[in-house]
Design an enzyme around this catalytic site. Structure first.
Site, PDB file in Angstrom:
ATOM      1  N   GLY A  29      11.955 -36.417  -1.455  1.00 25.16           N
ATOM      2  CA  GLY A  29      12.147 -35.697  -0.623  1.00 25.16           C
ATOM      3  C   GLY A  29      12.215 -36.405   0.881  1.00 25.16           C
ATOM      4  O   GLY A  29      11.668 -37.704   1.016  1.00 25.16           O
ATOM      5  N   THR A  31      10.190 -35.801   3.672  1.00 13.40           N
ATOM      6  CA  THR A  31       8.787 -36.226   3.791  1.00 13.40           C
ATOM      7  C   THR A  31       8.245 -37.352   3.452  1.00 13.40           C
ATOM      8  O   THR A  31       7.751 -38.316   3.961  1.00 13.40           O
ATOM      9  CB  THR A  31       7.715 -34.995   3.771  1.00 13.40           C
ATOM     10  OG1 THR A  31       8.442 -33.576   4.414  1.00 13.40           O
ATOM     11  CG2 THR A  31       6.317 -35.220   4.324  1.00 13.40           C
ATOM     12  N   ALA A  83       6.152 -30.629  -0.928  1.00 17.07           N
ATOM     13  CA  ALA A  83       6.337 -29.202  -1.699  1.00 17.07           C
ATOM     14  C   ALA A  83       7.239 -28.441  -0.746  1.00 17.07           C
ATOM     15  O   ALA A  83       7.350 -28.591   0.465  1.00 17.07           O
ATOM     16  CB  ALA A  83       5.008 -28.646  -1.591  1.00 17.07           C
ATOM     17  N   LYS A  94       8.139 -26.802  -6.233  1.00 14.22           N
ATOM     18  CA  LYS A  94       8.891 -28.177  -6.047  1.00 14.22           C
ATOM     19  C   LYS A  94      10.246 -28.276  -6.701  1.00 14.22           C
ATOM     20  O   LYS A  94      10.593 -27.273  -7.452  1.00 14.22           O
ATOM     21  CB  LYS A  94       8.149 -29.554  -6.250  1.00 14.22           C
ATOM     22  CG  LYS A  94       6.884 -29.379  -5.592  1.00 14.22           C
ATOM     23  CD  LYS A  94       5.792 -30.480  -6.049  1.00 14.22           C
ATOM     24  CE  LYS A  94       6.266 -32.032  -6.301  1.00 14.22           C
ATOM     25  NZ  LYS A  94       7.310 -32.353  -5.112  1.00 14.22           N
ATOM     26  N   GLY A  95      11.125 -28.989  -6.233  1.00 10.60           N
ATOM     27  CA  GLY A  95      12.544 -29.371  -7.080  1.00 10.60           C
ATOM     28  C   GLY A  95      13.596 -28.879  -6.137  1.00 10.60           C
ATOM     29  O   GLY A  95      14.781 -29.025  -6.584  1.00 10.60           O
ATOM     30  N   GLU A 103       9.048 -35.714 -10.967  1.00  9.62           N
ATOM     31  CA  GLU A 103       7.831 -35.495 -10.348  1.00  9.62           C
ATOM     32  C   GLU A 103       6.621 -35.026 -11.160  1.00  9.62           C
ATOM     33  O   GLU A 103       5.551 -35.589 -11.049  1.00  9.62           O
ATOM     34  CB  GLU A 103       8.174 -34.558  -9.302  1.00  9.62           C
ATOM     35  CG  GLU A 103       9.197 -35.021  -8.325  1.00  9.62           C
ATOM     36  CD  GLU A 103       9.540 -33.821  -7.164  1.00  9.62           C
ATOM     37  OE1 GLU A 103      10.187 -34.276  -6.264  1.00  9.62           O
ATOM     38  OE2 GLU A 103       9.397 -32.880  -7.511  1.00  9.62           O
ATOM     39  N   LYS A 121       5.396 -24.779   5.094  1.00  6.42           N
ATOM     40  CA  LYS A 121       5.349 -24.937   3.859  1.00  6.42           C
ATOM     41  C   LYS A 121       4.381 -23.993   3.183  1.00  6.42           C
ATOM     42  O   LYS A 121       4.239 -23.718   1.635  1.00  6.42           O
ATOM     43  CB  LYS A 121       5.422 -26.200   3.012  1.00  6.42           C
ATOM     44  CG  LYS A 121       6.538 -27.094   3.737  1.00  6.42           C
ATOM     45  CD  LYS A 121       8.041 -26.625   3.266  1.00  6.42           C
ATOM     46  CE  LYS A 121       9.025 -27.255   3.981  1.00  6.42           C
ATOM     47  NZ  LYS A 121       9.173 -28.583   3.320  1.00  6.42           N
TER      48      LYS A 121
END
Length: 223
Positions: A29, A31, A83, A94-95, A103, A121
């Site tokens: 991701g 981040t 997350a 997540k996802g 993950e 988040k």
């Protein structure tokens, strides 16, 4: 601070969680991309990484960081990932980046899961972010009907095939007050590869980036 600046700040802060000389678990991701870029500055101090997606693997290798096969690894000290949502007990959704199954595999190797996220988040109850579920393609409609029976709204993520060859269903309208129970229930449905509730593999620690800097939150072993 912009959201990109917050992500970069928390990515750099996560370097303090890396165990020198170890193999680092790396998530997926935007981040995590910031963390990978920061990790490159200490690549000579780690043995390598295990990665949760092809995209992260590509970025790690571009920085000269060795990516190891998970099948050759028994344990790693820490897994660092983002997350889409995280609740007050460290349970996560997540996802959003379509890598939830890998993950979970890497998280299962780790002694600790360190979540890195911006403060947006944080939620009181999971479910505002649509819940991703990776499914075997032939079961997509069958699994979607199960969610409709729950009163939720499942949507097949158009044009997306995971690194495992699966499809993704994003489930809207859930109020996940018992993440562990829901994770266990959905995982039993035939055709589900993985569900994006991380309750069994919840965060041990979260580094939240906010306007006032980094807030570190530890989560107790009790669920």
């Amino acid at each position: 601070m912009t959201q990109d600046e917050l992500k970069a700040m928390v990515g750099r802060a996560a370097l303090a969680q890396v165990v020198p000389g170890s193999i680092v678990g790396v998530g997926t991701g935007s981040t995590v991309n910031c963390f990978i870029d920061a990790l490159a500055t200490i690549r000579d101090r780690i043995h390598g990484a295990v990665s949760s997606s092809e995209k992260s693997t590509e970025r790690l290798r571009a920085h000269g960081i060795a990516v190891l096969d998970t099948n050759a690894i028994e344990r790693i000290p820490v897994y660092i990932d983002g997350a889409d949502e995280i609740d007050p007990r460290g349970h996560m959704i997540k996802g959003g980046g379509a890598a939830l199954t890998r993950e979970k595999i890497v998280a299962d190797l780790a002694d600790r899961f360190v979540c890195i996220a911006d403060v947006s988040k944080r939620v009181a109850v999971l479910g505002r972010f649509p819940l991703p579920v990776e499914v075997i393609p032939m079961a997509s409609a069958q699994i979607a009907r199960r969610f409709v029976a729950w009163g939720a709204s499942p949507v097949l993520r158009a044009g997306v095939v995971t690194d495992n060859g699966g499809h993704l269903i994003d489930v809207h309208g859930l109020n996940i007050t018992d993440p562990l129970a829901m994770e266990c229930e959905i995982n039993q449905w035939p055709g589900v590869v993985s569900v994006g509730i991380f309750a069994r593999h919840r965060a041990s620690l979260c580094l939240f980036g906010g306007p006032d800097g980094i807030e570190t939150v530890s989560y107790t072993s009790a669920s």
